[in-house]
Design a protein around this motif. Structure first.
Motif, PDB file in Angstrom:
ATOM      1  N   TRP A  26      47.508 -15.987  20.507  1.00 51.74           N
ATOM      2  CA  TRP A  26      46.390 -15.814  20.576  1.00 51.74           C
ATOM      3  C   TRP A  26      45.536 -14.794  19.368  1.00 51.74           C
ATOM      4  N   LEU A  30      42.310 -16.129  17.184  1.00 50.59           N
ATOM      5  CA  LEU A  30      41.197 -15.310  16.755  1.00 50.59           C
ATOM      6  C   LEU A  30      40.697 -15.138  15.253  1.00 50.59           C
ATOM      7  N   TYR A  33      39.227 -18.172  14.320  1.00 51.63           N
ATOM      8  CA  TYR A  33      37.786 -18.264  14.804  1.00 51.63           C
ATOM      9  C   TYR A  33      36.778 -17.328  14.081  1.00 51.63           C
ATOM     10  N   ALA A 197      42.914 -15.867  24.088  1.00 50.48           N
ATOM     11  CA  ALA A 197      42.188 -15.843  23.052  1.00 50.48           C
ATOM     12  C   ALA A 197      40.473 -15.767  23.622  1.00 50.48           C
ATOM     13  N   ILE A 201      37.590 -13.531  22.493  1.00 53.76           N
ATOM     14  CA  ILE A 201      36.545 -14.007  21.644  1.00 53.76           C
ATOM     15  C   ILE A 201      35.244 -13.370  21.973  1.00 53.76           C
TER      16      ILE A 201
END
Length: 208
Positions: A26, A30, A33, A197, A201
């Motif tokens: 996870w 991130l 992202y 995740a 977010i």
């Protein structure tokens, strides 16, 4: 002028992302992202995966002052603390870290984190597979579902008392845990990590 913050994720093998050969866990999801958002013009948020397999809060309180001082961004830091799955495990009838000591260790870690961050998140312990409840695993550890509830309650109470955010992965994964966990029944698979995740977010969005 863009801001640059650090995100520090402290935890055990579940933070590290063990058993996820697809996404890397996870925190790594991130990380990618946040980098993508930066390339699209948002502020920079550099995430550090500080998960160590098998670690308990005993290890955390020894290293957290050094890890924090080594990674301190001028524009601020966010800190995630994700422990308990090893603390509550019993070996030869003794919990690795008893509930009172677990509470004390988490509070110590928070005090260290507060010197470097105003944004501290406590992460719940995940549910584990029903087939492992009260059974000694290959690593010699025994976990009980009731202990997960007990230790998670400690984390929730600490979060309330210290005005911190509690990230409840437990409730999110509980219903479908048998299909969101890997074969060992403790670590999530890529679906489980992906769901974790997705929950976080919206939190990191606030810093981008």
């Amino acid at each position: 002028m863009k801001k640059m913050r650090y995100g520090l994720f402290f935890g055990d093998s579940i933070t590290y992302g063990e058993y996820d050969g697809v996404f890397g866990g996870w925190v790594d999801i991130l990380k990618r992202y946040a980098l993508q958002q930066f390339h699209e013009g948002k502020d920079e948020l550099i995430l550090f995966n500080l998960g160590i397999g098998g670690e308990t809060t005993e290890g955390l309180i020894k290293r957290i002052p050094h890890e924090l001082s080594a990674r301190n961004a001028a524009d601020g830091n966010i800190v995630f603390i994700a422990y308990g799955a090893n603390d509550l495990a019993a070996k030869e009838g003794e919990k690795l870290v008893k509930p009172e000591q677990f509470k004390s260790n988490i509070l110590t870690a928070i005090q260290h984190a507060k010197q470097f961050s105003q944004d501290i998140y406590l992460v719940s312990i995940l549910p584990f597979s029903s087939k492992l409840d009260g059974v000694v695993s290959a690593t010699g550890k025994m976990r009980k579902s009731n202990d997960v509830l007990l230790y998670n309650q400690i984390l929730q109470d600490i979060a309330i008392d210290n005005a911190l955010t509690y990230v409840d992965f437990y409730t999110a994964l509980l219903e479908d845990k048998e299909i969101l966990l890997s074969g060992d029944g403790v670590h999530p698979n890529e679906k489980g990590y992906g769901m974790m995740a997705e929950i976080v977010i919206p939190i990191i969005e606030k810093y981008l």
